[in-house]
Write a protein that holds these residues in place. Structure first.
Motif, PDB file in Angstrom:
ATOM      1  N   ARG A  36      40.669  34.676  28.037  1.00  0.00           N
ATOM      2  CA  ARG A  36      40.248  33.695  27.020  1.00  0.00           C
ATOM      3  C   ARG A  36      39.425  34.324  25.897  1.00  0.00           C
ATOM      4  O   ARG A  36      39.742  34.160  24.723  1.00  0.00           O
ATOM      5  N   GLN A  37      38.333  35.012  26.252  1.00  0.00           N
ATOM      6  CA  GLN A  37      37.445  35.566  25.230  1.00  0.00           C
ATOM      7  C   GLN A  37      37.943  36.904  24.688  1.00  0.00           C
ATOM      8  O   GLN A  37      37.581  37.300  23.591  1.00  0.00           O
ATOM      9  N   LYS A  38      38.716  37.611  25.509  1.00  0.00           N
ATOM     10  CA  LYS A  38      39.221  38.947  25.163  1.00  0.00           C
ATOM     11  C   LYS A  38      38.077  39.906  24.807  1.00  0.00           C
ATOM     12  O   LYS A  38      38.176  40.712  23.901  1.00  0.00           O
ATOM     13  N   TRP A  39      36.999  39.781  25.570  1.00  0.00           N
ATOM     14  CA  TRP A  39      35.841  40.637  25.345  1.00  0.00           C
ATOM     15  C   TRP A  39      36.022  42.008  25.980  1.00  0.00           C
ATOM     16  O   TRP A  39      35.430  42.986  25.536  1.00  0.00           O
ATOM     17  N   ILE A  40      36.801  42.075  27.059  1.00  0.00           N
ATOM     18  CA  ILE A  40      37.076  43.367  27.694  1.00  0.00           C
ATOM     19  C   ILE A  40      38.544  43.434  28.096  1.00  0.00           C
ATOM     20  O   ILE A  40      39.196  42.409  28.294  1.00  0.00           O
ATOM     21  N   GLN A  41      39.037  44.652  28.224  1.00  0.00           N
ATOM     22  CA  GLN A  41      40.422  44.890  28.637  1.00  0.00           C
ATOM     23  C   GLN A  41      40.531  44.760  30.154  1.00  0.00           C
ATOM     24  O   GLN A  41      39.558  44.953  30.883  1.00  0.00           O
ATOM     25  N   LYS A  42      41.729  44.470  30.643  1.00  0.00           N
ATOM     26  CA  LYS A  42      41.964  44.299  32.081  1.00  0.00           C
ATOM     27  C   LYS A  42      41.598  45.573  32.852  1.00  0.00           C
ATOM     28  O   LYS A  42      40.989  45.498  33.915  1.00  0.00           O
ATOM     29  N   GLU A  43      41.954  46.733  32.312  1.00  0.00           N
ATOM     30  CA  GLU A  43      41.643  48.001  32.991  1.00  0.00           C
ATOM     31  C   GLU A  43      40.135  48.197  33.096  1.00  0.00           C
ATOM     32  O   GLU A  43      39.630  48.637  34.133  1.00  0.00           O
ATOM     33  N   ASP A  44      39.412  47.873  32.033  1.00  0.00           N
ATOM     34  CA  ASP A  44      37.950  47.980  32.059  1.00  0.00           C
ATOM     35  C   ASP A  44      37.368  47.010  33.076  1.00  0.00           C
ATOM     36  O   ASP A  44      36.407  47.325  33.780  1.00  0.00           O
ATOM     37  N   GLY A 118      38.979  26.181  51.640  1.00  0.00           N
ATOM     38  CA  GLY A 118      39.066  26.408  50.192  1.00  0.00           C
ATOM     39  C   GLY A 118      38.329  27.659  49.773  1.00  0.00           C
ATOM     40  O   GLY A 118      38.779  28.408  48.905  1.00  0.00           O
ATOM     41  N   VAL A 119      37.196  27.905  50.406  1.00  0.00           N
ATOM     42  CA  VAL A 119      36.419  29.110  50.105  1.00  0.00           C
ATOM     43  C   VAL A 119      37.200  30.360  50.499  1.00  0.00           C
ATOM     44  O   VAL A 119      37.235  31.343  49.763  1.00  0.00           O
ATOM     45  N   VAL A 120      37.863  30.314  51.650  1.00  0.00           N
ATOM     46  CA  VAL A 120      38.683  31.453  52.084  1.00  0.00           C
ATOM     47  C   VAL A 120      39.783  31.722  51.054  1.00  0.00           C
ATOM     48  O   VAL A 120      40.040  32.872  50.679  1.00  0.00           O
ATOM     49  N   ALA A 121      40.421  30.675  50.558  1.00  0.00           N
ATOM     50  CA  ALA A 121      41.472  30.836  49.544  1.00  0.00           C
ATOM     51  C   ALA A 121      40.896  31.417  48.259  1.00  0.00           C
ATOM     52  O   ALA A 121      41.529  32.272  47.618  1.00  0.00           O
ATOM     53  N   LEU A 122      39.706  30.974  47.868  1.00  0.00           N
ATOM     54  CA  LEU A 122      39.083  31.503  46.655  1.00  0.00           C
ATOM     55  C   LEU A 122      38.754  32.985  46.781  1.00  0.00           C
ATOM     56  O   LEU A 122      38.778  33.726  45.804  1.00  0.00           O
ATOM     57  N   ILE A 123      38.449  33.421  47.979  1.00  0.00           N
ATOM     58  CA  ILE A 123      38.154  34.835  48.202  1.00  0.00           C
ATOM     59  C   ILE A 123      39.452  35.642  48.305  1.00  0.00           C
ATOM     60  O   ILE A 123      39.545  36.760  47.812  1.00  0.00           O
ATOM     61  N   ALA A 124      40.486  35.072  48.919  1.00  0.00           N
ATOM     62  CA  ALA A 124      41.759  35.782  49.091  1.00  0.00           C
ATOM     63  C   ALA A 124      42.486  35.982  47.762  1.00  0.00           C
ATOM     64  O   ALA A 124      43.105  37.023  47.534  1.00  0.00           O
ATOM     65  N   SER A 125      42.413  35.004  46.892  1.00  0.00           N
ATOM     66  CA  SER A 125      43.132  35.064  45.622  1.00  0.00           C
ATOM     67  C   SER A 125      42.807  36.311  44.795  1.00  0.00           C
ATOM     68  O   SER A 125      43.711  37.022  44.375  1.00  0.00           O
ATOM     69  N   PRO A 126      41.523  36.624  44.554  1.00  0.00           N
ATOM     70  CA  PRO A 126      41.262  37.847  43.784  1.00  0.00           C
ATOM     71  C   PRO A 126      41.666  39.116  44.519  1.00  0.00           C
ATOM     72  O   PRO A 126      41.990  40.116  43.883  1.00  0.00           O
ATOM     73  N   CYS A 127      41.690  39.081  45.848  1.00  0.00           N
ATOM     74  CA  CYS A 127      42.132  40.262  46.599  1.00  0.00           C
ATOM     75  C   CYS A 127      43.589  40.570  46.277  1.00  0.00           C
ATOM     76  O   CYS A 127      43.946  41.728  46.047  1.00  0.00           O
ATOM     77  N   PHE A 128      44.441  39.547  46.254  1.00  0.00           N
ATOM     78  CA  PHE A 128      45.845  39.758  45.936  1.00  0.00           C
ATOM     79  C   PHE A 128      46.025  40.198  44.485  1.00  0.00           C
ATOM     80  O   PHE A 128      46.842  41.068  44.192  1.00  0.00           O
ATOM     81  N   ARG A 129      45.264  39.614  43.578  1.00  0.00           N
ATOM     82  CA  ARG A 129      45.339  40.020  42.165  1.00  0.00           C
ATOM     83  C   ARG A 129      44.896  41.463  41.983  1.00  0.00           C
ATOM     84  O   ARG A 129      45.517  42.223  41.259  1.00  0.00           O
ATOM     85  N   MET A 130      43.777  41.819  42.625  1.00  0.00           N
ATOM     86  CA  MET A 130      43.283  43.191  42.502  1.00  0.00           C
ATOM     87  C   MET A 130      44.267  44.176  43.113  1.00  0.00           C
ATOM     88  O   MET A 130      44.461  45.265  42.585  1.00  0.00           O
ATOM     89  N   ALA A 131      44.900  43.802  44.220  1.00  0.00           N
ATOM     90  CA  ALA A 131      45.887  44.687  44.851  1.00  0.00           C
ATOM     91  C   ALA A 131      47.037  44.950  43.896  1.00  0.00           C
ATOM     92  O   ALA A 131      47.496  46.085  43.757  1.00  0.00           O
ATOM     93  N   LYS A 132      47.479  43.927  43.207  1.00  0.00           N
ATOM     94  CA  LYS A 132      48.571  44.086  42.244  1.00  0.00           C
ATOM     95  C   LYS A 132      48.129  44.959  41.073  1.00  0.00           C
ATOM     96  O   LYS A 132      48.839  45.877  40.655  1.00  0.00           O
ATOM     97  N   SER A 133      46.937  44.689  40.543  1.00  0.00           N
ATOM     98  CA  SER A 133      46.425  45.459  39.405  1.00  0.00           C
ATOM     99  C   SER A 133      46.122  46.908  39.779  1.00  0.00           C
ATOM    100  O   SER A 133      46.229  47.795  38.949  1.00  0.00           O
ATOM    101  N   ALA A 134      45.705  47.120  41.030  1.00  0.00           N
ATOM    102  CA  ALA A 134      45.380  48.474  41.487  1.00  0.00           C
ATOM    103  C   ALA A 134      46.613  49.238  41.939  1.00  0.00           C
ATOM    104  O   ALA A 134      46.515  50.333  42.476  1.00  0.00           O
ATOM    105  N   ARG A 135      47.791  48.627  41.741  1.00  0.00           N
ATOM    106  CA  ARG A 135      49.076  49.232  42.083  1.00  0.00           C
ATOM    107  C   ARG A 135      49.205  49.546  43.578  1.00  0.00           C
ATOM    108  O   ARG A 135      49.669  50.610  43.973  1.00  0.00           O
TER     109      ARG A 135
END
Length: 190
Positions: A36-44, A118-135
């Protein structure tokens, strides 16, 4: 609206409506800061996330400090950190004042039992995103899997895991570099 007030408000809103702690905040922080803000790049963002995880302290505060400092040095770090800390402080203060009276009420108990998945799902979601981004792929998926098992089942300190995986990554990079140099050298001989 000034940058500092906007940054404070963003982190205050994230801190106010995110149940589950720092890791549950990751997708919201990423969405705001990167998309949204584009204040930092995804890699950063991924680099700051890794740094925030590897230093002592509260993860949500660490990520706020690192993002704020990257953007506006001390003042940015202060604005984002205050925005992150204040909602939790105010909510815990209210809970401490009133929860003891109502903790055994059946409706309150059911609400908190319903929030847990719901809390478990909120914690799991960024794990899957980070795994994808971290290749993370089928060849290296064993690294986070084994690391998690070592921490969970055998009680290894996350600090040792970070150190070992860092050393492993360095050595792997050196091996790959030597292979590439050999390939280039072999190509030059032809």
């Amino acid at each position: 609206m000034s940058f500092y007030l906007k940054a404070f408000c963003i982190f205050f809103r994230i801190g106010l409506f995110t149940i589950g702690g720092g890791y549950a905040m990751v997708p919201l922080i990423e969405s705001e800061m990167v998309d949204r803000q584009k204040w930092i790049q995804k890699e950063d963002f991924l680099d700051l996330l890794a740094l925030a995880q590897s230093v002592p302290g509260i993860f949500a505060v660490n990520i706020a400090i690192f993002i704020g400092y990257k953007l506006r040095k001390f003042s940015g770090a202060l604005a984002m950190t205050l925005g992150t800390i204040l909602p939790s402080f105010l909510i815990i203060l209210c809970i401490a004042l009133f929860f003891r009276q109502y903790q055994h009420v059946e409706v309150v108990e059911r609400i908190f039992k319903g929030i847990r998945p719901g809390v478990v799902a909120l914690i799991a979601s960024p794990c899957f995103r980070m795994a994808k981004s971290a290749r993370i792929n089928r060849y290296n998926v064993w690294i986070p899997f084994v690391s998690a098992l070592l921490i969970w089942l055998l009680g290894f300190s996350p600090i040792y895991i970070i150190i070992l995986t860092g050393i492993g990554g360095f050595l792997y990079g050196r091996i790959q570099q030597k292979k590439n140099e050999e390939i280039q050298k072999g190509g030059n001989d032809l």
